[in-house]
Design a protein around this motif. Structure first.
Motif, PDB file in Angstrom:
ATOM      1  N   ARG A 124      21.779   1.200 133.441  1.00 33.64           N
ATOM      2  CA  ARG A 124      21.592   1.586 132.043  1.00 33.64           C
ATOM      3  C   ARG A 124      20.475   0.794 131.365  1.00 33.64           C
ATOM      4  N   PRO A 145      24.538  -4.672 115.300  1.00 34.73           N
ATOM      5  CA  PRO A 145      24.071  -3.892 114.135  1.00 34.73           C
ATOM      6  C   PRO A 145      23.110  -4.679 113.244  1.00 34.73           C
ATOM      7  N   ALA A 175      26.893   0.591 124.001  1.00 29.81           N
ATOM      8  CA  ALA A 175      27.247   1.766 123.193  1.00 29.81           C
ATOM      9  C   ALA A 175      26.702   1.617 121.776  1.00 29.81           C
ATOM     10  N   THR A 176      26.846   0.420 121.212  1.00 33.04           N
ATOM     11  CA  THR A 176      26.378   0.189 119.847  1.00 33.04           C
ATOM     12  C   THR A 176      24.852   0.286 119.772  1.00 33.04           C
ATOM     13  N   LEU A 196      28.947  -8.714 120.307  1.00 31.11           N
ATOM     14  CA  LEU A 196      28.973  -7.348 119.773  1.00 31.11           C
ATOM     15  C   LEU A 196      28.625  -7.267 118.287  1.00 31.11           C
ATOM     16  N   VAL A 197      29.227  -8.132 117.486  1.00 30.27           N
ATOM     17  CA  VAL A 197      29.005  -8.036 116.037  1.00 30.27           C
ATOM     18  C   VAL A 197      27.558  -8.324 115.647  1.00 30.27           C
ATOM     19  N   PHE A 218      32.228   2.856 135.700  1.00 35.90           N
ATOM     20  CA  PHE A 218      31.493   2.894 134.425  1.00 35.90           C
ATOM     21  C   PHE A 218      30.717   4.212 134.265  1.00 35.90           C
ATOM     22  N   GLY A 219      30.604   4.987 135.323  1.00 40.96           N
ATOM     23  CA  GLY A 219      29.903   6.274 135.237  1.00 40.96           C
ATOM     24  C   GLY A 219      28.403   6.211 135.421  1.00 40.96           C
ATOM     25  N   GLU A 230      23.053   2.085 121.678  1.00 37.31           N
ATOM     26  CA  GLU A 230      22.732   3.520 121.782  1.00 37.31           C
ATOM     27  C   GLU A 230      22.905   4.214 120.429  1.00 37.31           C
ATOM     28  N   ALA A 231      23.976   3.851 119.725  1.00 37.08           N
ATOM     29  CA  ALA A 231      24.207   4.451 118.402  1.00 37.08           C
ATOM     30  C   ALA A 231      23.059   4.128 117.449  1.00 37.08           C
ATOM     31  N   ARG A 242      29.480  -3.732 127.611  1.00 34.67           N
ATOM     32  CA  ARG A 242      29.486  -2.274 127.560  1.00 34.67           C
ATOM     33  C   ARG A 242      29.659  -1.760 126.133  1.00 34.67           C
ATOM     34  N   GLN A 243      30.388  -2.482 125.329  1.00 34.50           N
ATOM     35  CA  GLN A 243      30.495  -2.102 123.914  1.00 34.50           C
ATOM     36  C   GLN A 243      29.154  -2.306 123.200  1.00 34.50           C
TER      37      GLN A 243
END
Lengths: 390, 390
Positions: free
Chosen positions: A346, A289, A316-317, A285-286, A163-164, A319-320, A312-313
Motif C-alpha cells: 500500500r 488529520p 485509512a485516515t 493515529l490522532v 489485509f487484502g 486515504e480519507a 492500518r488505521q
C-alpha cells in the motif's frame, strides 16, 4: 439447511482432507471442505507471553543529525496460544526517548493476558495494552506484531493476505546512507549496488547537506529520496534546499523542518516542487488529520505508532484525507521488518533496509530481490526464528 | 530450519488432522498442525459471479419524510471460488436515486473478475469495481459483502474475528418506528416489546414530530433515538427540537438538518445537549474528515459507503478524529444485516432491524436475542441461504 451429525461431519472432513492432500494444497482441505458453513473454533487455553532484549550489531557506524551508534538495542516478544507461537520485535533507537530494554521490559511485564479468552480479540487486547502506560510504543509494537503473527498462524494465512493487499505491489526498499565523510558515503553508495532507491540523511547544514548529495550523485544516478530529520529550521532554507534537491533528481523529502513547526511547514509544502512526508511530526493515529495540508504524506513506523493495527488505521485516515503513505523502520531484524513489509504493498515508498544493516539477524523473513521487497506465503508476518528463544 | 519433503509434509499433516479431528475441533488441525510455518495456498481457478433482484416484502407500510412503501427491491450477489460460495446483498430503497434492480444488474454485469488470480486481492478488486462507474453503492456493497463472505469461508473464520472485534460487545439493535398515525405508531411501539431501543423517524413538522414522540412515550419509556432525516430546515428549530427531545429522554439525533448544510449544523452540534450523527451527510470515506466539528458521529450504511471494506476505513478515520460511529441499514434480509453486524461491536448504536421488518427473509443469519445483536461463529458474514439460488 442440511443437518449432519458430528460423526458424519468428521468423516466428511477427513475424507475430504485425505483426498485434497493427495491432490493438492492443504488449504483446499482446510477451508473448502471443513470450514464452510460450519461453526469455527477458537482454540482454548490462555495466551502466554515472554520477551527479551537483544542487541543488533550494525555493519557500519550509523549517523543521523544528532546521533551516532554501532549497536541498536531491541525488544522481542514471543506470544503462544494453543501450541502456536507468534513473534514480534521493536527497535529501541536512542531517539525514542525513555524507551530502552529496561523500560520496555518493565512495560511488557505489566501486561496480563489472562483476562482475554483468545488472541482474536485484537481491538480489546490492544486497547488494554495501549492504556497500561503512555508512550512505550516500541514495546507496544513488538507486542502488536507478535499478536498479528500469532493470528496469521492460527488462521493459516499471511497477514498481507488477511489485509487484502496484492503481494506483488510492494515497492523497492530504499537503502539508507547516513551522515558521514565523503569517502564513507561514496563507499556506502557503492555497496548499495543491489538497491534501486537511495535514501540520504541530511539536516546538518546547507554545505554538508549539499556535499552529501553531491557525493552520492558522483557515483550514482539512482532514484533518491532524502530525510532532513527536522534539520532545516527556516522555511526559506527548507524550500531553497528542496528546490536544489529537485534539480539533483531527488524525488521526495522527509521531515524538512522541526516536528512542531506546522504553519511554516504548510507553506513549504504548498510551494514545494517535491512531495513532503511527515516523520517525527507523525507519531500516532490522532496526528494524521492534523497533518492534512501540512505535508503531502506520512511516514509510518511501527515503533512510532504502536504496531500494525494502528498503522492500518493511519493508512485509512490518510486515504480519507488524500494523503500519501510510506513506511520506515529503525535498525531491526527480519522480524519487525517482515511485519512492516506486510503493509508495504500500500506504500508509496518503503524504507525497510533494517536487516541489511545488521550482522546478527536471528530471523529468516521477507527478502529483497533486486531491491524489491518480496513477501512470502508463510502465515503471519512471514518470519521464522532461526535460533533458540532463550 | 528443518526441511521436510513434500511426501512427509503431507503425511505429517494428515496424521495431525486425523488425530485432531478425533480429539476436538477441526480448527486445531487446520491451524496448528498444518498451517504454522508452512507455505499457504491460495486455491486455484477463477472467481465466478452471479446476481439477482429480489423483492423484500414489508410487514408494515414504511414511511419516512418523503417516502412510503410496501416492498423494497434488493440486489443479491453470489461469488464462487474454488468450490466455496459467498453471498452479498444490497437494499435498493427509493431514496438511493438511480439505483434499482436494473441499474444494479447492469453495473454488476460489467465486472470482469478474470483479471484477478484470487479473491484475497481485496484492495485491487474493490478499487477496480469502484472505478467501473460512479455511485452504484448498493450494488458495490452487495459485491463487497459477497467477497468478504467468500474470504471468511476460505479462511474458515467469521469476519468479525478477522476484523479483531469482540463479538460480545455488540449493542442492542434499534427498532425503527416510521412516520404514521397515532394508532399505528402506538401499535408498532407495542410490537417492539422485545427490543431495548426505539428509533423514531421525525422530520415532518414540529407538531407531527412532537405527536410521534409523545405517542411512543405514551406507551413506552424505553431508551429512544430519533432520525430527523434532514427534516429541520432552520438551525434554531433544529436546536429547539433537540432540547425538547432531550427532555423526553431521547439519547441521540440523526441528521437534524439538510445534508449539505454544514455551518448551521456545526452550530447546532456545538450547542446541542445530545450527540448528533450524520446520515445523509455521510456517504463515503472522503466525507468523514469534512464532518469533523459538524456532527458528533457518523452513521455508516453499507449501501451508502460501498461495503465493509470502506466502512472499516471510515471507522478508523472517525477514530482518528475522535468521532463516534453507528451503523444503519435499509430494508434488507439477514444477508446484508449479518454483514453489517460483523462490525457492530465497534458501534455506539446499531440500527439493524431490517430482517425484522420483512416477511420473506431467505437467509438465516445473526439473531436478535432480547434485542441484542448476537453474532454467530460461522465463517464469513455468518449467513446461510435457506432457499435455492435461482
Amino acid at each position: 439447511m442440511k443437518k449432519i451429525s458430528r460423526r458424519s461431519f468428521l468423516k466428511t472432513n477427513l475424507t475430504a482432507a485425505v483426498a485434497a492432500a493427495a491432490a493438492g494444497p492443504l488449504f483446499t482441505a482446510c477451508s473448502n471442505a471443513a470450514n464452510v458453513n460450519r461453526k469455527t473454533s477458537l482454540g482454548s487455553g490462555k495466551m502466554k507471553m515472554s520477551f527479551r532484549g537483544v542487541d543488533l550489531q550494525l555493519r557500519h557506524t550509523f549517523t543521523i543529525s544528532g546521533f551516532s551508534r554501532d549497536v541498536t538495542p531491541n525488544i522481542q516478544v514471543r506470544l503462544e496460544y494453543d501450541g502456536v507461537v507468534g513473534y514480534g520485535e521493536g527497535g529501541l533507537p536512542p531517539y525514542m526517548t525513555g524507551q530502552n530494554v529496561q523500560t520496555a521490559s518493565e512495560f511488557l511485564s505489566k501486561i496480563n493476558l489472562d483476562q482475554f479468552s483468545n488472541p482474536f480479540l485484537v481491538e480489546d487486547i490492544l486497547r488494554y495494552v495501549d492504556g497500561i502506560a503512555p508512550g512505550m510504543t516500541c514495546a507496544k509494537s513488538a507486542f502488536d506484531i507478535a499478536l498479528h503473527d500469532l493470528i496469521g498462524k492460527l488462521v493459516g494465512q499471511p497477514c498481507h493476505r488477511l489485509f487484502g493487499y496484492n503481494p506483488e505491489k510492494t515497492p523497492n526498499t530504499c537503502y539508507t546512507i547516513g551522515i558521514d565523510t565523503e569517502e564513507v558515503v561514496r563507499q556506502k553508495t557503492l555497496e548499495a549496488a543491489p538497491y534501486k532507491i537511495l535514501k540520504v540523511k541530511l539536516g546538518v547544514d546547507e554545505k554538508t547537506d549539499k556535499m552529501l548529495v553531491n557525493t552520492v550523485r558522483s557515483v550514482s544516478d539512482k532514484p533518491m529520496v532524502v530525510d532532513a530529520n527536522q534539520g532545516w529550521k527556516d522555511k526559506h532554507l527548507a524550500l531553497d534546499m528542496i528546490c536544489w534537491l529537485k534539480e539533483q533528481g531527488i524525488m521526495m523529502v522527509e521531515q524538512p523542518m522541526p516536528k512542531t513547526v506546522f504553519d511554516d511547514m504548510a507553506w513549504v509544502t504548498a510551494h514545494s516542487p517535491l512531495p513532503t512526508f511527515a516523520d517525527e511530526s507523525c507519531q500516532r493515529l490522532v496526528d494524521v488529520p492534523k497533518l492534512h495540508g501540512v505535508f503531502t504524506g506520512i511516514n509510518l513506523k511501527l515503533i512510532k505508532c504502536s504496531g500494525l493495527h494502528e498503522a492500518r488505521q493511519m493508512i485509512a485516515t490518510a486515504e480519507a484525507l488524500g494523503m500519501k503513505v510510506m513506511i520506515g523502520c529503525t535498525t531491526e531484524s527480519s522480524c519487525a521488518i517482515s511485519a512492516a513489509a506486510q503493509i508495504a504493498p500500500r506504500m508509496e515508498y518503503a524504507d525497510l533496509d533494517g536487516p541489511l544493516l545488521i550482522t546478527n539477524d536471528m530471523f529468516d523473513g521477507i527478502k529483497f530481490i533486486d531491491g524489491k521487497i518480496t513477501l512470502n506465503d508463510r502465515p503471519g508476518i512471514g518470519a521464522e526464528l532461526m535460533t533458540p528463544w532463550e
